[in-house]
Scaffold this motif. Structure first.
Motif, PDB file in Angstrom:
ATOM      1  N   ALA A 284       0.885  -1.236  -0.010  1.00  0.00           N
ATOM      2  CA  ALA A 284      -0.021  -0.058   0.037  1.00  0.00           C
ATOM      3  C   ALA A 284       0.719   1.198  -0.058  1.00  0.00           C
ATOM      4  CB  ALA A 284      -0.839   0.033   1.364  1.00  0.00           C
ATOM      5  N   ARG A 285       2.289   1.152   0.283  1.00  0.00           N
ATOM      6  CA  ARG A 285       3.133   2.362   0.332  1.00  0.00           C
ATOM      7  C   ARG A 285       3.960   2.491  -0.751  1.00  0.00           C
ATOM      8  NH1 ARG A 285       3.309   0.777   6.196  1.00  0.00           N
ATOM      9  NH2 ARG A 285       5.005  -0.447   5.898  1.00  0.00           N
ATOM     10  N   ARG A 286       4.241   1.509  -1.626  1.00  0.00           N
ATOM     11  CA  ARG A 286       5.483   1.252  -2.361  1.00  0.00           C
ATOM     12  C   ARG A 286       4.929   2.244  -3.671  1.00  0.00           C
ATOM     13  NH1 ARG A 286       4.388  -4.878  -4.240  1.00  0.00           N
ATOM     14  NH2 ARG A 286       2.471  -4.585  -5.046  1.00  0.00           N
ATOM     15  N   ARG A 287       5.949   2.679  -4.295  1.00  0.00           N
ATOM     16  CA  ARG A 287       5.689   3.607  -5.590  1.00  0.00           C
ATOM     17  C   ARG A 287       4.998   2.867  -6.581  1.00  0.00           C
ATOM     18  NH1 ARG A 287       9.329   8.609  -6.489  1.00  0.00           N
ATOM     19  NH2 ARG A 287       8.192   9.620  -8.384  1.00  0.00           N
ATOM     20  N   LYS A 288       5.684   1.876  -6.886  1.00  0.00           N
ATOM     21  CA  LYS A 288       5.125   0.918  -8.205  1.00  0.00           C
ATOM     22  C   LYS A 288       4.157  -0.123  -7.653  1.00  0.00           C
ATOM     23  CE  LYS A 288       7.893  -0.588 -11.486  1.00  0.00           C
ATOM     24  NZ  LYS A 288       9.273  -1.239 -12.284  1.00  0.00           N
ATOM     25  N   MET A 289       3.148  -0.370  -8.714  1.00  0.00           N
ATOM     26  CA  MET A 289       2.245  -1.338  -8.374  1.00  0.00           C
ATOM     27  C   MET A 289       1.589  -1.093  -7.142  1.00  0.00           C
ATOM     28  SD  MET A 289       3.252  -3.934 -11.075  1.00  0.00           S
ATOM     29  CE  MET A 289       2.282  -5.287 -10.518  1.00  0.00           C
TER      30      MET A 289
END
Length: 200
Positions: free
Chosen positions: A161-166
């Protein structure tokens, strides 16, 4: 002959895994483990100036990190605070340090929290009246400050929920609920959760 074999196999395979099996599977799954994502310590002084600087020093002494300041959202005459005036300071701690501070804070509370200390999203918070209870030596020039602890819990995999991609949502089944966090507190710290404040 083939049909007989299939019927034999079909009779051996359990069509529906029982609820008990599913529950046991969930318990043994390492991705279901709950852990502390972060601990936020907050001191609200209600005024800017010297007292706020001293409160920030207390937080720095406790955590070894530089605190950030919180500003008043609007002017409140009766509290004599102006909009955008710095009135509080807080610090976010993670990892081993967070666990040590949380343990110290819970020790002050004697490992007793109220049910209303836990939020629906699986986090919990509590306050202590005097920061010196955490083992800091009392300094007359600093004074005594109350402090709020706020603990965010998560499971492995919340990074999605926090990452930039996907980027994507954490599934409903995987979220930490109020009951999950209460259970975690009771098993990890042998804590007691009361329904209301005892009178007396």
């Amino acid at each position: 002959h083939h049909l007989g074999g299939w019927l034999f196999l079909a009779s051996r395979i359990d069509p529906e895994p029982s609820a008990k099996m599913v529950a046991e599977d969930k318990l043994s799954n390492p991705m279901r483990d709950i852990r502390v994502s972060k601990l936020v310590l907050n001191i609200c002084v209600g005024e800017s100036g010297d007292r706020l600087q001293k409160a920030a020093k207390v937080l720095e002494q406790l955590t070894g990190q530089v605190p950030v300041y919180g500003k008043a959202r609007y002017t409140v005459r009766s509290f004599s605070i102006r909009r955008n005036e710095k009135i509080s300071c807080s610090v976010t701690v993670r990892g081993e340090k967070a666990m040590q501070l949380l343990e110290a804070g819970l020790k002050v509370k004697e490992y007793e929290l109220l049910r209303k200390n836990f939020s629906e999203t699986g986090n919990f918070g509590f306050g202590i009246a005097e920061h010196i209870d955490l083992g800091i030596k009392y300094d007359p020039s600093t004074g005594i400050y109350g402090m709020d602890f706020y603990v965010c819990l998560e499971r492995p995999g919340f990074r999605v929920a926090r990452r930039r991609k996907m980027k994507t949502r954490v599934g409903v089944q995987h979220k930490v609920t109020k009951d999950d966090s209460i259970k975690w507190f009771q098993t990890k710290y042998e804590g007691v959760v009361l329904n209301k404040i005892p009178i007396g």
